[in-house]
Design an enzyme around this catalytic site. Sequence first.
Site, mmCIF file in Angstrom:
data_model
loop_
_atom_site.group_PDB
_atom_site.id
_atom_site.type_symbol
_atom_site.label_atom_id
_atom_site.label_comp_id
_atom_site.label_asym_id
_atom_site.label_seq_id
_atom_site.Cartn_x
_atom_site.Cartn_y
_atom_site.Cartn_z
ATOM 1 N N GLN A 1 1.527 -1.128 -16.738
ATOM 2 C CA GLN A 1 1.253 -1.160 -15.306
ATOM 3 C C GLN A 1 -0.201 -1.525 -15.057
ATOM 4 O O GLN A 1 -1.074 -0.668 -14.950
ATOM 5 C CB GLN A 1 1.593 0.182 -14.651
ATOM 6 N N PHE A 2 -0.468 -2.834 -14.963
ATOM 7 C CA PHE A 2 -1.838 -3.311 -14.783
ATOM 8 C C PHE A 2 -2.456 -2.812 -13.483
ATOM 9 O O PHE A 2 -3.676 -2.726 -13.368
ATOM 10 C CB PHE A 2 -1.896 -4.848 -14.854
ATOM 11 N N THR A 3 -1.639 -2.424 -12.516
ATOM 12 C CA THR A 3 -2.172 -1.971 -11.234
ATOM 13 C C THR A 3 -2.957 -0.662 -11.347
ATOM 14 O O THR A 3 -3.655 -0.287 -10.403
ATOM 15 C CB THR A 3 -1.060 -1.812 -10.183
#
Length: 152
Positions: free
Chosen positions: A78-80
Amino acid sequence: MRALVQRVSRASVSVRGEEVASIGSGMCVLVGVRCEDTVEDAASLASKLANLRIFEDEEGRITHSLLDIGAEALVVSQFTLYADCAKGRRPSFAAAAPAQQGRRLYEELVRRLESLGAAVKTGVFQARMEVTITNDGPFTLLLDTDGEGQWK
């Protein structure tokens, strides 16, 4: 690396309406990789996750780790988690690692966690996923490394 860890009674990941992974009681780990992260960060995070004592014993005390109880981990990229919302209304993802680096370190984390004896299931890297989490507790922790394998 940054990880949002949730103790769960169940969790699953679906891509385009098809379930690709699910676990029962265990931990769901949402993982973000940033530009400065290294293999040492992945190794450090794997060790922390495998041995993090977030599960209850027979008396209700939080004394057991994932490895102690043989629970599974669902690890989802989850790069966010590296979104910067300080300016304006649209998050900046400049601190998140480029896809190739992110994939390499995400896969290294999974490999290291498995090598420690953890049963691991994963999401699909760079896919739009639906993650279903039934948080047990609720119990949620944020783990963060400094890019040199040390914990903040």
